[in-house]
Write an enzyme that holds these catalytic residues in place. Structure first.
Site, PDB file in Angstrom:
ATOM      1  N   ASN A  28     -27.141   0.025  14.914  1.00  0.00           N
ATOM      2  CA  ASN A  28     -27.032  -0.416  13.520  1.00  0.00           C
ATOM      3  C   ASN A  28     -27.970   0.352  12.584  1.00  0.00           C
ATOM      4  OD1 ASN A  28     -29.394  -1.591  14.370  1.00  0.00           O
ATOM      5  ND2 ASN A  28     -28.701  -3.698  14.183  1.00  0.00           N
ATOM      6  N   ARG A  54     -39.345  -4.791   9.271  1.00  0.00           N
ATOM      7  CA  ARG A  54     -39.718  -6.119   9.755  1.00  0.00           C
ATOM      8  C   ARG A  54     -40.636  -6.767   8.729  1.00  0.00           C
ATOM      9  NH1 ARG A  54     -35.881  -5.937  12.380  1.00  0.00           N
ATOM     10  NH2 ARG A  54     -35.681  -5.996  14.651  1.00  0.00           N
ATOM     11  N   GLN A  74     -38.446 -15.756  11.416  1.00  0.00           N
ATOM     12  CA  GLN A  74     -37.044 -15.933  11.071  1.00  0.00           C
ATOM     13  C   GLN A  74     -36.436 -17.038  11.914  1.00  0.00           C
ATOM     14  OE1 GLN A  74     -36.091 -11.428   9.466  1.00  0.00           O
ATOM     15  NE2 GLN A  74     -34.928 -12.172  11.163  1.00  0.00           N
ATOM     16  N   HIS A 113     -31.569 -11.894   6.945  1.00  0.00           N
ATOM     17  CA  HIS A 113     -31.551 -10.668   7.753  1.00  0.00           C
ATOM     18  C   HIS A 113     -30.107 -10.283   8.117  1.00  0.00           C
ATOM     19  CE1 HIS A 113     -33.728  -8.434  11.280  1.00  0.00           C
ATOM     20  NE2 HIS A 113     -32.840  -7.680  10.677  1.00  0.00           N
TER      21      HIS A 113
HETATM   22  P1  NDP Z   1     -36.309   4.865  15.441  1.00  0.00           P
HETATM   23  O1  NDP Z   1     -36.983   4.615  16.740  1.00  0.00           O
HETATM   24  O2  NDP Z   1     -35.268   5.916  15.352  1.00  0.00           O
HETATM   25  O3  NDP Z   1     -37.389   5.184  14.327  1.00  0.00           O
HETATM   26  C1  NDP Z   1     -38.598   4.572  14.238  1.00  0.00           C
HETATM   27  C2  NDP Z   1     -39.576   5.554  13.633  1.00  0.00           C
HETATM   28  O4  NDP Z   1     -40.781   4.870  13.303  1.00  0.00           O
HETATM   29  C3  NDP Z   1     -39.946   6.674  14.584  1.00  0.00           C
HETATM   30  O5  NDP Z   1     -39.758   7.908  13.920  1.00  0.00           O
HETATM   31  C4  NDP Z   1     -41.409   6.387  14.860  1.00  0.00           C
HETATM   32  O6  NDP Z   1     -42.182   7.503  15.004  1.00  0.00           O
HETATM   33  C5  NDP Z   1     -41.833   5.736  13.571  1.00  0.00           C
HETATM   34  N1  NDP Z   1     -43.115   5.045  13.701  1.00  0.00           N
HETATM   35  C6  NDP Z   1     -43.529   4.215  14.671  1.00  0.00           C
HETATM   36  N2  NDP Z   1     -44.774   3.799  14.413  1.00  0.00           N
HETATM   37  C7  NDP Z   1     -45.150   4.384  13.265  1.00  0.00           C
HETATM   38  C8  NDP Z   1     -46.345   4.360  12.506  1.00  0.00           C
HETATM   39  N3  NDP Z   1     -47.398   3.653  12.925  1.00  0.00           N
HETATM   40  N4  NDP Z   1     -46.386   5.071  11.357  1.00  0.00           N
HETATM   41  C9  NDP Z   1     -45.326   5.807  10.961  1.00  0.00           C
HETATM   42  N5  NDP Z   1     -44.158   5.889  11.665  1.00  0.00           N
HETATM   43  C10 NDP Z   1     -44.093   5.180  12.789  1.00  0.00           C
HETATM   44  O7  NDP Z   1     -35.715   3.465  15.011  1.00  0.00           O
HETATM   45  P2  NDP Z   1     -34.682   3.110  13.832  1.00  0.00           P
HETATM   46  O8  NDP Z   1     -34.914   4.045  12.701  1.00  0.00           O
HETATM   47  O9  NDP Z   1     -33.316   2.975  14.368  1.00  0.00           O
HETATM   48  O10 NDP Z   1     -35.207   1.642  13.467  1.00  0.00           O
HETATM   49  C11 NDP Z   1     -36.506   1.443  12.944  1.00  0.00           C
HETATM   50  C12 NDP Z   1     -36.804  -0.029  12.814  1.00  0.00           C
HETATM   51  O11 NDP Z   1     -35.967  -0.608  11.825  1.00  0.00           O
HETATM   52  C13 NDP Z   1     -36.534  -0.876  14.068  1.00  0.00           C
HETATM   53  O12 NDP Z   1     -37.603  -0.807  14.994  1.00  0.00           O
HETATM   54  C14 NDP Z   1     -36.390  -2.249  13.481  1.00  0.00           C
HETATM   55  O13 NDP Z   1     -37.643  -2.871  13.344  1.00  0.00           O
HETATM   56  C15 NDP Z   1     -35.810  -1.986  12.107  1.00  0.00           C
HETATM   57  N6  NDP Z   1     -34.377  -2.326  12.068  1.00  0.00           N
HETATM   58  C16 NDP Z   1     -33.968  -3.309  11.189  1.00  0.00           C
HETATM   59  C17 NDP Z   1     -32.668  -3.723  11.179  1.00  0.00           C
HETATM   60  C18 NDP Z   1     -32.171  -4.732  10.198  1.00  0.00           C
HETATM   61  O14 NDP Z   1     -31.108  -5.326  10.404  1.00  0.00           O
HETATM   62  N7  NDP Z   1     -32.879  -4.993   9.110  1.00  0.00           N
HETATM   63  C19 NDP Z   1     -31.665  -3.176  12.138  1.00  0.00           C
HETATM   64  C20 NDP Z   1     -32.172  -2.057  12.905  1.00  0.00           C
HETATM   65  C21 NDP Z   1     -33.497  -1.696  12.895  1.00  0.00           C
HETATM   66  P3  NDP Z   1     -42.240   8.382  16.325  1.00  0.00           P
HETATM   67  O15 NDP Z   1     -41.081   7.993  17.174  1.00  0.00           O
HETATM   68  O16 NDP Z   1     -42.164   9.730  15.723  1.00  0.00           O
HETATM   69  O17 NDP Z   1     -43.525   8.032  16.969  1.00  0.00           O
END
Ligand code: NDP
Length: 406
Positions: free
Chosen positions: A152, A290, A319, A338
């Site tokens: 998603n 989140r 939630q 959400h």
């Molecule tokens: P990804 O794993 O593709 O991306 C997450 C990114 O966050 C990675 O690039 C990671 O960096 C980065 N990251 C982690 N920690 C940090 C930090 N401390 N500072 C800066 N960047 C950081 O996941 P998605 O993009 O698919 O999803 C991201 C989040 O979105 C999910 O974990 C979830 O919480 C939320 N989400 C919400 C939804 C909704 O319905 N509202 C649905 C889907 C997701 P790196 O890997 O480079 O370390």
């Protein structure tokens, strides 16, 4: 590996619509995708027992899993009653082998609950974001945690773009004037701007963050990002995006900030009063990642003082959000429950992904590495890349305070 039979699966889903489970839908079908944008293949279970585009994420939809599980001799319990010691979830958890939960209506798997769930081996997040599981406790108890990576991400990226435009153009208050029977143009436009030329930055440029950058680029804005790992140089060039070493360096130049990192100990309350005070006066903050990445009261205070011009998102903590949660009533917000990652389109993908994981698990085959968050007593796969060890479920018991509104 040995095949697993006679397992008990407890699946926590949100309630059916108040008017009952739908018998027909606004559209006849949903587009069929070939791959995700980075080439990752879509979920590939052996079969599905639902029509793509049906409501699968609510109790009667059962993620389309009942026939498959029962034909294999497993027991499926589906409930929306998830909070409090008397809840169905807490009762059924005691002898569950597998728990499935969606982040939209999260069944919080705290250390306390994990300690009671003696048979629990697998926790599936039907969606993305496994912060509702105490990952440290899962590591300590050797429970496998996995999610349906990419299922998603684009759904959320679309929602982020919608929310940026809604806030900056003052869409929701203008819509409300129509509903009220008015024609109050000055009221509508006195907080309405163009995004053209604005500086827009994302905290994290993972699957969602980079999809947001790509989608915002045609609006002729100036793009920024910060992340733990840098994007490939050719992507930075293609998007004409500026990298910042720190969140602070990025937010001080941005008119719009969108948060797209997972919630884990490093990001919990990242946007507290101090961080928000470093944002430009009149900036907009969009958080679909989140709720707990932001400090609840600091956000409300910044909107009341006018330091932030608007806040939007669909994620809260806990939630469901208690009925008196201040984000329901703070000024200049565009919050929804959400929903961004649970469009009917997304549901079809993560229901298929849940089934793929279950098929692998029961047949003793490896689960795709990109779906793994915790495995073998440590962070693994996508979890090792994007999360840090620890627990962020503290305070989730407050979800008990929510009372259903029909
Ligand atoms: P990804 O794993 O593709 O991306 C997450 C990114 O966050 C990675 O690039 C990671 O960096 C980065 N990251 C982690 N920690 C940090 C930090 N401390 N500072 C800066 N960047 C950081 O996941 P998605 O993009 O698919 O999803 C991201 C989040 O979105 C999910 O974990 C979830 O919480 C939320 N989400 C919400 C939804 C909704 O319905 N509202 C649905 C889907 C997701 P790196 O890997 O480079 O370390």
């Amino acid at each position: 590996m040995k095949k697993i039979t006679n397992a008990k699966i407890v699946c926590v889903l949100y309630d059916d619509p108040v008017d009952g489970y739908p018998t027909n839908y606004a559209r006849g079908d949903i587009p069929k995708l070939d791959t995700y944008p980075d080439g990752q293949t879509l979920p590939s279970p052996h079969a599905i027992d639902y029509t793509p585009g049906a409501l699968l994420g609510s109790v009667s939809g059962e993620l389309g899993l009942r026939k498959f599980l029962e034909e294999r001799g497993h027991t499926l319990v589906v409930t929306s009653d998830k909070d409090g010691p008397e809840s169905v979830f807490e009762r059924e958890l005691v002898d569950a082998d597998v728990v499935i939960s969606q982040p939209f209506w999260p069944a919080y798997l705290t250390a306390e609950r994990i300690a009671k769930a003696k048979n629990l081996q697998l926790a599936i997040t039907a969606g993305i974001g496994s912060d509702h599981v105490d990952l440290q406790a899962a590591i300590d108890h050797n429970i496998t945690v996995c999610e349906i990576t990419y299922s998603n991400s684009i759904s959320v990226a679309e929602h982020v773009c919608m929310m940026i435009l809604s806030l900056v153009r003052n869409y929701i208050p203008s819509y409300n004037w129509v509903i009220k029977g008015g024609w109050n143009i000055a009221d509508c436009v006195s907080r309405s701007y163009d995004i053209e030329g604005m500086n827009i930055g994302t905290v994290a440029a993972g699957r969602i963050g980079s999809a947001v950058l790509k989608r915002m680029k045609p609006f002729d804005v100036k793009l920024h990002y910060t992340d733990r790992h840098r994007l490939p140089v050719e992507i930075e060039k293609e998007l004409n995006v500026t990298f910042h070493e720190s969140v602070e360096s990025m937010i001080k130049v941005c008119d719009v900030v969108t948060i797209n990192c997972p919630l884990h100990p490093e990001t919990e309350h990242m946007f507290d009063e101090k961080m928000i005070s470093k944002m430009k006066r009149g900036a907009y903050l969009v958080n679909t990642a989140r709720g707990k990445i932001c400090d609840r009261d600091a956000v409300a205070k910044a909107l009341e003082s006018g330091h932030l011009a608007g806040y939007a998102g669909d994620v809260w903590f806990p939630q469901p959000a208690p009925n008196d949660h201040p984000w329901r009533t703070m000024p200049h917000h565009a919050m929804t429950p959400h929903t961004s990652g649970t469009s009917l389109s997304a549901q079809s993908r993560y229901a298929a992904g849940s089934r793929e994981i279950l098929e692998c698990w029961f047949d003793g085959k490896p689960i795709r590495n990109e779906y793994l968050i915790v495995d073998g007593g440590k962070l693994a796969g996508a979890g090792a890349h994007s999360y840090s060890e620890g627990n962020v479920t503290g305070g989730s018991k407050e979800a008990e305070k929510f009372k259903t509104v029909d």
